[in-house]
Motif scaffolding. Structure first.
Motif, PDB file in Angstrom:
ATOM      1  N   THR A 111       0.823  -1.205   0.000  1.00  0.00           N
ATOM      2  CA  THR A 111       0.000   0.000   0.000  1.00  0.00           C
ATOM      3  C   THR A 111       0.858   1.256   0.000  1.00  0.00           C
ATOM      4  OG1 THR A 111      -0.081   0.151   2.405  1.00  0.00           O
ATOM      5  CG2 THR A 111      -1.740  -1.237   1.333  1.00  0.00           C
ATOM      6  N   GLY A 112       0.209   2.380  -0.327  1.00  0.00           N
ATOM      7  CA  GLY A 112       0.917   3.649  -0.298  1.00  0.00           C
ATOM      8  C   GLY A 112       1.453   3.982   1.077  1.00  0.00           C
ATOM      9  N   ALA A 113       0.641   3.764   2.103  1.00  0.00           N
ATOM     10  CA  ALA A 113       1.099   4.056   3.468  1.00  0.00           C
ATOM     11  C   ALA A 113       2.316   3.222   3.827  1.00  0.00           C
ATOM     12  CB  ALA A 113      -0.023   3.801   4.469  1.00  0.00           C
ATOM     13  N   GLU A 114       2.366   1.964   3.376  1.00  0.00           N
ATOM     14  CA  GLU A 114       3.545   1.131   3.623  1.00  0.00           C
ATOM     15  C   GLU A 114       4.781   1.701   2.926  1.00  0.00           C
ATOM     16  OE1 GLU A 114       2.864  -3.440   3.845  1.00  0.00           O
ATOM     17  OE2 GLU A 114       1.366  -2.609   2.471  1.00  0.00           O
ATOM     18  N   ALA A 115       4.588   2.229   1.729  1.00  0.00           N
ATOM     19  CA  ALA A 115       5.716   2.837   1.022  1.00  0.00           C
ATOM     20  C   ALA A 115       6.235   4.043   1.794  1.00  0.00           C
ATOM     21  CB  ALA A 115       5.306   3.242  -0.389  1.00  0.00           C
ATOM     22  N   VAL A 116       5.316   4.862   2.317  1.00  0.00           N
ATOM     23  CA  VAL A 116       5.732   6.038   3.087  1.00  0.00           C
ATOM     24  C   VAL A 116       6.447   5.610   4.365  1.00  0.00           C
ATOM     25  CG1 VAL A 116       4.948   8.100   4.301  1.00  0.00           C
ATOM     26  CG2 VAL A 116       3.908   7.476   2.110  1.00  0.00           C
ATOM     27  N   GLU A 117       5.866   4.672   5.103  1.00  0.00           N
ATOM     28  CA  GLU A 117       6.502   4.178   6.330  1.00  0.00           C
ATOM     29  C   GLU A 117       7.885   3.603   6.021  1.00  0.00           C
ATOM     30  OE1 GLU A 117       5.736   4.084   9.538  1.00  0.00           O
ATOM     31  OE2 GLU A 117       3.580   4.444   9.714  1.00  0.00           O
TER      32      GLU A 117
END
Length: 405
Positions: A111-117
Motif C-alpha cells: 500500500t501507499g502508506a507502507e511505502a511512506v513508512e
C-alpha cells in the motif's frame, strides 16, 4: 429446497453494510457492480462516468485488457511465495521500474502508506549510517496540509485534525513547515535532518500545485544541507500529470521516490520505494520486510503497468487532455467555480460555497451520471482515468456546468 436469494438493491446493500462495517468512510450512495474503461455500473444497471479513478489507482481505467491479461496469466502459475524465497517475476519488475524512474534500486511493498513508512525508515537508517546523525536524533521535515497515509506515524505529522484526533501519542522526529515556502523549509533543516518528505502536488489538500521553482529549490536546498529529498508520487506519479513523475515538470530528480496506487493497475495493491543505491543499500536482511511485498502476482501486474508507461502514450494523453480540462474549467470561472488548480488530468475545483458543499456537489453530479469526490469545504477533485476520451471529458464538464447552473 431453499429458493436462491434474490439480488439485493443498492439501498438494501448500503443498509446491510451499516451494522457490520466500520464507519471510517462516507461513500456516495452508489453501489458499483461492474466496470470497464472510464465507466462503472451499479447493481441496478445505471452507468456512471468515473472521474475519480480510485484516487489515481485506476490511471489506466477499469480492467485494462493488458493488465487483466497479465493478472490472469500469473494466477494460473504462482501468486505468493513470501520473500523467504525468490520468485521468477520480481527481478524484471524491479529492473524495469528502476529504469522507468531513473533510479537504481526498488523496495517493493503493498500500500501507499507502507511505502511512506518504509521511506521514513530508510531515511532514518541512511541518516545514522551515512550522514552520521547521532542515534535517535534524526528528524524529517514535512509540509502542512500533507496527506501521506493513515498509519499512526503518518497521521502524527498531519495537520488535519480529523485524521489526527484520538490517535495519539504520536511518533516524534517530524517538523512541519508550510507547503510552497522555501524560506520556512530552510529554517527547519539542520544537522539532524534525515530527509524532506513532500508531495510534488498535494492531492488531498485540493490538488495544490506549488509555484514554479519550488521543487527545484527543495532539491537544491536538500543537496546543500546533505539530506534526502523524498518525493511522495503515490497520487501524482505514473502519468497522472502528463509526465511519468510530477517532479519532471521541473527537471528534478529526488533521492527517493514513493510510488503506489496506479502501480497496481487497479487490480492488486502494489507500492514501492525507489531510490539511489547508496540510500536503499543501507537495508540489511531482517531490518525490513513484507510477506506480500513483491509477490509474483503484484510483480506481474506491476511489470505490465511499467510496460504501458514505457511507451509514453499515457503521459502524452494526460498532457493533451489536460489542456481540454483546463479550458473547460476556465470557462466555468465566475459561473459557479471560484478557482481551480490543475496539472495534466488532475484538478482541484473550488465551487462557490453558496451553491453547496463539495459533498453536495458530488451528490448532484452522481445524479447526472458522473462520479467525483469532495475534499475540504466546497472543493471537489477530478482525476479521470488516463484512458478517458475527449468526448467523455466534455460530457463530465457539461454535467458540472449543469449542476452549478
Amino acid at each position: 429446497m431453499t429458493a436462491p436469494a434474490r439480488p439485493r438493491t443498492s439501498e438494501q446493500l448500503i443498509r446491510a453494510e451499516e451494522p457490520v462495517l466500520a464507519h471510517n468512510y462516507h461513500p456516495l450512495p452508489v453501489v458499483v457492480a461492474r466496470a470497464e474503461g472510464s465507466w462503472v455500473e451499479d447493481v441496478e444497471g445505471n452507468r456512471y462516468l468515473d472521474m475519480l479513478a480510485g484516487y489515481s489507482a485506476l490511471n489506466f481505467g477499469h480492467r485494462h485488457p493488458a493488465l487483466v491479461e497479465a493478472a490472469h496469466r500469473q494466477l494460473d502459475r504462482l501468486t505468493l511465495t513470501s520473500r523467504a524465497f525468490h520468485n521468477d517475476r520480481l527481478a524484471e519488475f524491479a529492473e524495469r521500474l528502476a529504469e522507468l524512474t531513473g533510479m537504481d534500486m526498488v523496495l517493493p511493498m503493498n500500500t501507499g502508506a507502507e511505502a511512506v513508512e518504509s521511506g521514513i525508515k530508510v531515511a532514518r537508517k541512511w541518516a545514522y549510517d551515512v550522514k552520521g546523525v547521532p542515534e535517535g536524533r534524526a528528524t524529517i521535515v514535512v509540509a502542512a496540509e500533507n496527506f501521506h497515509g493513515r498509519t499512526t506515524t503518518i497521521v502524527g505529522f498531519s495537520t488535519d485534525e480529523t485524521a489526527r484526533a484520538g490517535f495519539g501519542p504520536f511518533t516524534p522526529g517530524f517538523k512541519v513547515v508550510p507547503y510552497n515556502d522555501l524560506a520556512a523549509l530552510e529554517a527547519a533543516v539542520d544537522d539532524t535532518t534525515a530527509a524532506v518528505l513532500l508531495e510534488p502536488i498535494q492531492g488531498e489538500a485540493g490538488v495544490i500545485v506549488p509555484d514554479d521553482g519550488y521543487l527545484a529549490g527543495v532539491r537544491e536546498l536538500t543537496r546543500r544541507a546533505g539530506c534526502l529529498f523524498v518525493a511522495d508520487e503515490i497520487q501524482s506519479g505514473l502519468g497522472r500529470t502528463g509526465r511519468t513523475l510530477a517532479v519532471e515538470h521541473e527537471g528534478v530528480v529526488p533521492d527517493v521516490l514513493l510510488l503506489g496506487k496506479a502501480l497496481g493497475g487497479g487490480i492488486v495493491p502494489v507500492s514501492a520505494v525507489v531510490a539511489r543505491r547508496e540510500v536503499l543499500g543501507v537495508l540489511r536482511p531482517g531490518e525490513h520486510g513484507s510477506t506480500f511485498g513483491g509477490n509474483p502476482l503484484a510483480a506481474a501486474v506491476g511489470t505490465a503497468v511499467v510496460e504501458l508507461l514505457e511507451t509514453g502514450g499515457f503521459q502524452r494523453r494526460a498532457a493533451e487532455l489536460g489542456v481540454l480540462l483546463r479550458e473547460g474549467l476556465t470557462d466555468l470561472i465566475g459561473r459557479g467555480v471560484t478557482g481551480f488548480r490543475a496539472r495534466g488530468l488532475w484538478a482541484g475545483v473550488d465551487v462557490d460555497p453558496a451553491l453547496g458543499t463539495g459533498r453536495e456537489i458530488s451528490e448532484r453530479l452522481m445524479r447526472e451520471g458522473v462520479l467525483v469526490k469532495d475534499t475540504h469545504g466546497s472543493t471537489i477533485r477530478l482525476a479521470p482515468p488516463l484512458t478517458i476520451t475527449a468526448e467523455e471529458l466534455r460530457s463530465a464538464l457539461g454535467a458540472l456546468e449543469k449542476v452549478l447552473g
